[in-house]
Scaffold this motif. Structure first.
Motif, PDB file in Angstrom:
ATOM      1  N   THR A  78      16.065   4.707   0.053  1.00 56.31           N
ATOM      2  CA  THR A  78      14.835   4.243   0.591  1.00 56.31           C
ATOM      3  C   THR A  78      15.272   3.873   2.394  1.00 56.31           C
ATOM      4  O   THR A  78      16.238   3.361   2.564  1.00 56.31           O
ATOM      5  CB  THR A  78      14.155   3.127   0.120  1.00 56.31           C
ATOM      6  OG1 THR A  78      13.949   3.191  -1.225  1.00 56.31           O
ATOM      7  CG2 THR A  78      13.004   2.483   0.919  1.00 56.31           C
ATOM      8  N   SER A  79      14.356   4.655   3.210  1.00 59.52           N
ATOM      9  CA  SER A  79      14.594   4.617   4.385  1.00 59.52           C
ATOM     10  C   SER A  79      13.499   3.818   5.259  1.00 59.52           C
ATOM     11  O   SER A  79      12.444   3.411   4.425  1.00 59.52           O
ATOM     12  CB  SER A  79      14.845   5.964   5.276  1.00 59.52           C
ATOM     13  OG  SER A  79      15.925   6.546   4.676  1.00 59.52           O
ATOM     14  N   GLN A  80      13.649   3.548   6.485  1.00 64.30           N
ATOM     15  CA  GLN A  80      12.789   2.381   7.268  1.00 64.30           C
ATOM     16  C   GLN A  80      12.303   3.033   8.267  1.00 64.30           C
ATOM     17  O   GLN A  80      12.919   3.912   8.746  1.00 64.30           O
ATOM     18  CB  GLN A  80      13.555   1.310   7.555  1.00 64.30           C
ATOM     19  CG  GLN A  80      14.353   0.374   6.497  1.00 64.30           C
ATOM     20  CD  GLN A  80      13.340  -0.085   5.179  1.00 64.30           C
ATOM     21  OE1 GLN A  80      12.282  -0.535   5.419  1.00 64.30           O
ATOM     22  NE2 GLN A  80      13.793   0.199   3.984  1.00 64.30           N
ATOM     23  N   GLY A  81      11.079   2.585   8.724  1.00 68.98           N
ATOM     24  CA  GLY A  81      10.536   2.964   9.952  1.00 68.98           C
ATOM     25  C   GLY A  81       9.752   1.964  10.551  1.00 68.98           C
ATOM     26  O   GLY A  81       9.615   0.607  10.023  1.00 68.98           O
ATOM     27  N   VAL A  82       9.295   2.072  11.869  1.00 70.79           N
ATOM     28  CA  VAL A  82       8.434   1.025  12.518  1.00 70.79           C
ATOM     29  C   VAL A  82       7.205   1.714  13.009  1.00 70.79           C
ATOM     30  O   VAL A  82       7.203   2.703  13.756  1.00 70.79           O
ATOM     31  CB  VAL A  82       9.248   0.338  13.768  1.00 70.79           C
ATOM     32  CG1 VAL A  82       8.561  -0.674  14.535  1.00 70.79           C
ATOM     33  CG2 VAL A  82      10.574  -0.120  13.124  1.00 70.79           C
ATOM     34  N   VAL A  83       6.071   0.991  12.783  1.00 73.82           N
ATOM     35  CA  VAL A  83       4.734   1.274  13.182  1.00 73.82           C
ATOM     36  C   VAL A  83       4.867   1.262  14.652  1.00 73.82           C
ATOM     37  O   VAL A  83       4.954   0.274  15.261  1.00 73.82           O
ATOM     38  CB  VAL A  83       3.405   0.892  12.720  1.00 73.82           C
ATOM     39  CG1 VAL A  83       2.370   1.170  13.294  1.00 73.82           C
ATOM     40  CG2 VAL A  83       3.666   1.024  11.176  1.00 73.82           C
ATOM     41  N   TYR A  84       4.464   2.369  15.460  1.00 77.19           N
ATOM     42  CA  TYR A  84       4.230   2.219  16.923  1.00 77.19           C
ATOM     43  C   TYR A  84       2.775   2.857  17.469  1.00 77.19           C
ATOM     44  O   TYR A  84       2.403   2.658  18.784  1.00 77.19           O
ATOM     45  CB  TYR A  84       5.225   2.963  17.558  1.00 77.19           C
ATOM     46  CG  TYR A  84       5.256   4.625  17.728  1.00 77.19           C
ATOM     47  CD1 TYR A  84       4.561   5.124  18.719  1.00 77.19           C
ATOM     48  CD2 TYR A  84       5.561   5.249  16.585  1.00 77.19           C
ATOM     49  CE1 TYR A  84       4.434   6.551  18.765  1.00 77.19           C
ATOM     50  CE2 TYR A  84       5.668   6.611  16.584  1.00 77.19           C
ATOM     51  CZ  TYR A  84       4.999   7.262  17.667  1.00 77.19           C
ATOM     52  OH  TYR A  84       4.778   8.694  17.550  1.00 77.19           O
ATOM     53  N   ALA A  85       1.899   3.334  16.651  1.00 78.50           N
ATOM     54  CA  ALA A  85       0.557   3.852  17.091  1.00 78.50           C
ATOM     55  C   ALA A  85      -0.118   3.818  16.031  1.00 78.50           C
ATOM     56  O   ALA A  85       0.206   4.168  14.542  1.00 78.50           O
ATOM     57  CB  ALA A  85       0.759   5.277  17.714  1.00 78.50           C
ATOM     58  N   VAL A 118       0.814  -1.176   0.013  1.00 70.63           N
ATOM     59  CA  VAL A 118      -0.012   0.087  -0.154  1.00 70.63           C
ATOM     60  C   VAL A 118       0.798   1.232  -0.017  1.00 70.63           C
ATOM     61  O   VAL A 118       1.639   1.218   0.950  1.00 70.63           O
ATOM     62  CB  VAL A 118      -0.890   0.250   1.158  1.00 70.63           C
ATOM     63  CG1 VAL A 118      -1.736   1.369   1.208  1.00 70.63           C
ATOM     64  CG2 VAL A 118      -1.825  -1.274   1.396  1.00 70.63           C
ATOM     65  N   VAL A 119       0.736   2.169  -1.195  1.00 71.62           N
ATOM     66  CA  VAL A 119       1.602   3.192  -1.014  1.00 71.62           C
ATOM     67  C   VAL A 119       0.645   4.513  -0.870  1.00 71.62           C
ATOM     68  O   VAL A 119      -0.286   4.555  -1.203  1.00 71.62           O
ATOM     69  CB  VAL A 119       2.264   3.369  -2.476  1.00 71.62           C
ATOM     70  CG1 VAL A 119       2.957   4.656  -2.483  1.00 71.62           C
ATOM     71  CG2 VAL A 119       2.942   2.080  -2.869  1.00 71.62           C
ATOM     72  N   SER A 120       1.386   5.171   0.051  1.00 75.38           N
ATOM     73  CA  SER A 120       0.528   6.290   0.762  1.00 75.38           C
ATOM     74  C   SER A 120       1.360   7.562   0.699  1.00 75.38           C
ATOM     75  O   SER A 120       2.646   7.446   0.944  1.00 75.38           O
ATOM     76  CB  SER A 120      -0.089   6.176   1.811  1.00 75.38           C
ATOM     77  OG  SER A 120      -0.836   7.208   2.780  1.00 75.38           O
ATOM     78  N   SER A 121       0.853   8.831   1.062  1.00 75.40           N
ATOM     79  CA  SER A 121       1.833  10.189   1.129  1.00 75.40           C
ATOM     80  C   SER A 121       1.797  10.226   2.648  1.00 75.40           C
ATOM     81  O   SER A 121       0.643  10.009   3.430  1.00 75.40           O
ATOM     82  CB  SER A 121       0.958  11.218   0.229  1.00 75.40           C
ATOM     83  OG  SER A 121       0.834  11.036  -0.828  1.00 75.40           O
ATOM     84  N   GLY A 122       2.867  10.653   3.134  1.00 77.00           N
ATOM     85  CA  GLY A 122       3.019  11.019   4.785  1.00 77.00           C
ATOM     86  C   GLY A 122       3.833  12.310   4.916  1.00 77.00           C
ATOM     87  O   GLY A 122       4.595  12.966   3.987  1.00 77.00           O
ATOM     88  N   SER A 123       3.857  12.527   6.137  1.00 77.27           N
ATOM     89  CA  SER A 123       4.561  13.716   6.293  1.00 77.27           C
ATOM     90  C   SER A 123       5.679  13.435   7.568  1.00 77.27           C
ATOM     91  O   SER A 123       5.124  12.693   8.693  1.00 77.27           O
ATOM     92  CB  SER A 123       3.510  14.962   7.091  1.00 77.27           C
ATOM     93  OG  SER A 123       3.024  15.416   5.795  1.00 77.27           O
ATOM     94  N   PHE A 157      10.151   4.240   3.199  1.00 78.72           N
ATOM     95  CA  PHE A 157       9.798   5.567   2.718  1.00 78.72           C
ATOM     96  C   PHE A 157      10.642   6.264   1.498  1.00 78.72           C
ATOM     97  O   PHE A 157      12.045   5.914   2.178  1.00 78.72           O
ATOM     98  CB  PHE A 157       9.011   6.460   3.805  1.00 78.72           C
ATOM     99  CG  PHE A 157      10.304   6.966   4.739  1.00 78.72           C
ATOM    100  CD1 PHE A 157      10.680   8.073   4.626  1.00 78.72           C
ATOM    101  CD2 PHE A 157      10.481   6.030   5.696  1.00 78.72           C
ATOM    102  CE1 PHE A 157      11.797   8.686   5.648  1.00 78.72           C
ATOM    103  CE2 PHE A 157      11.637   6.564   6.769  1.00 78.72           C
ATOM    104  CZ  PHE A 157      12.254   7.803   6.684  1.00 78.72           C
ATOM    105  N   LEU A 158      10.315   6.978   0.983  1.00 78.14           N
ATOM    106  CA  LEU A 158      11.152   7.858   0.250  1.00 78.14           C
ATOM    107  C   LEU A 158      10.907   9.406   0.363  1.00 78.14           C
ATOM    108  O   LEU A 158      10.019   9.688   0.127  1.00 78.14           O
ATOM    109  CB  LEU A 158      11.223   7.251  -1.241  1.00 78.14           C
ATOM    110  CG  LEU A 158      12.256   8.031  -2.236  1.00 78.14           C
ATOM    111  CD1 LEU A 158      13.618   7.472  -1.791  1.00 78.14           C
ATOM    112  CD2 LEU A 158      12.226   7.303  -3.524  1.00 78.14           C
ATOM    113  N   VAL A 159      12.074   9.932   0.553  1.00 74.10           N
ATOM    114  CA  VAL A 159      11.883  11.769   0.631  1.00 74.10           C
ATOM    115  C   VAL A 159      12.325  12.195  -0.768  1.00 74.10           C
ATOM    116  O   VAL A 159      13.194  11.902  -1.427  1.00 74.10           O
ATOM    117  CB  VAL A 159      12.379  12.233   1.826  1.00 74.10           C
ATOM    118  CG1 VAL A 159      11.688  11.795   3.107  1.00 74.10           C
ATOM    119  CG2 VAL A 159      13.867  12.170   1.738  1.00 74.10           C
TER     120      VAL A 159
END
Length: 380
Positions: free
Chosen positions: A242-249, A70-75, A234-236
């Motif tokens: 490409t960088s990584q992150g972890v869902v926490y909330a 799923v590709v989405s836009s984020g901030s 994600f990519l800026v």
């Protein structure tokens, strides 16, 4: 003579009938000459399978890893952020803000004029000392019966009132000092030393950017597939990595306007080689969240024949065409996931589907394969 003429006419009529039936309009399967004749195993038999075999391209069904993203836009947001405002109206006498520099929790950022409050505090402390001595004398008089209990209560009330006034002035003195509530990086300041500020004056912004928050939303139907600990990439803009992150909330409810579920991930923002952070708060990010990543059966898109209530594929088995109903899943530009109806190793036809009939003879002319990158599904 007439008898011979009649006989010749009969022969001519019979010969014409034979030529018409045998030569001009032969019966199906009646053409002999070493090609099978009326034998059902011949090369030109009946319509149910005796005709020439059709040559088609085939695809051998295999189990491949199917990935759904799923590709989405984020901030990107600061881990902690606060706008610094004064609590009282006063003049700045000390400004310890170095723009763009880190500060530690508890550091003094701004000092406001407090001389009047200090003088008031000294006055109240003198009054409190006098009230304390009066209370001690009246306590002794009360013990000897020199004064009444009511008179002593008035003295103790005056002492407590003086002490409360001292606490109030001390609280106002604390408001003349603005200290960093947490460690972070101070932004650009909007005031200078000597400026008179009020509670509506924005002095600067403090942000904690050693780690960042990444907010994004996904359609509600994918809510059950994401949980705390899910990995995201994600990519800026301006960065090809490409960088990584972890869902926490995860937001407990779905937005009623967009029907999207808001998700927040934690992103490490360790400084790069030049001492600067990798990302800055407020940056746009294109987020990819993997919903499904498992082995599954797939076939090329052109192998599936849409029907009114189901989908079909043509399986080539023992040189015959077999029509099978299948249940499909994920779809890409070149592939379709098969949930049921096929088994690993089945050969399906991918060309000439309109010319094939059940049990018609088929031969595979070419076996096609799928590229690995055809198995990634991107949804937004």
């Amino acid at each position: 003579m007439k008898r011979w003429i009649s006989l010749i006419l009969v022969v001519l009529i019979l010969g014409g009938i034979i030529v018409y039936n045998k030569v001009l309009h032969p019966a199906p399967g009646a053409t002999g000459g070493g090609k099978g004749g009326s034998d059902p195993k011949g090369g030109k038999g009946g319509p149910s399978g005796g005709g020439p075999a059709s040559s088609v391209n085939g695809f051998i069904v295999v189990s491949q890893r199917l990935r759904e993203d799923v590709v989405s836009s984020g901030s990107l947001l600061a881990s902690e952020q606060v706008d610094i405002y004064p609590e009282i109206s006063a003049r700045i006498i000390e400004l310890n803000i170095h723009e763009g520099q880190p500060v530690a929790k508890g550091d003094l950022l701004v000092k406001l004029f407090d001389t009047d409050l200090k003088a008031q505090l000294q006055k109240l402390q003198a009054q409190a000392d006098n009230a304390r001595r009066t209370e001690e004398r009246n306590k002794q008089l009360l013990a000897r019966g020199g004064i009444s209990q009511q008179e002593y209560d008035i003295v103790t009330t005056n002492l407590r009132s003086s002490l409360a006034d001292i606490d109030l002035v001390r609280a106002n003195l604390q408001r003349t000092e603005i200290r960093a509530p947490f460690s972070g990086v101070i932004g650009l300041r909007n005031v200078s030393t000597g400026a008179v500020v009020s509670p509506s004056t924005l002095i600067a912004r403090l942000q904690q950017i050693s780690s960042l928050k990444l907010d994004f939303s996904i359609p509600e139907k994918y809510g059950a597939s994401v949980h705390n600990g899910s990995q995201i990439s994600f990519l800026v803009d301006g960065s090809g990595k490409t960088s990584q992150g972890v869902v926490y909330a995860i937001e407990p409810g779905v937005d009623e306007q967009t029907r999207n579920l808001r998700i927040r991930a934690r992103v490490n923002n360790a400084s790069g080689g030049n001492g600067q952070p990798l990302f800055r708060p407020g940056t746009f990010a294109r987020v990819t969240l993997t919903i499904q990543n498992e082995q599954s059966l797939v076939v090329p898109t052109q192998a599936v024949i849409p029907q009114t209530r189901t989908n079909q594929v043509i399986v080539v088995k023992n040189g015959k065409a077999m029509f099978k109903d299948v249940k499909t899943g994920l779809r890409t530009a070149g592939t379709i996931q098969i949930l049921s109806g096929l088994e690993k190793g089945d050969t399906v036809a991918t060309t000439g589907l309109l010319f094939l009939k059940p049990d018609s003879p088929v031969k595979i002319g070419k076996v096609i394969t799928l590229p690995d990158n055809a198995l990634k599904v991107a949804l937004q």
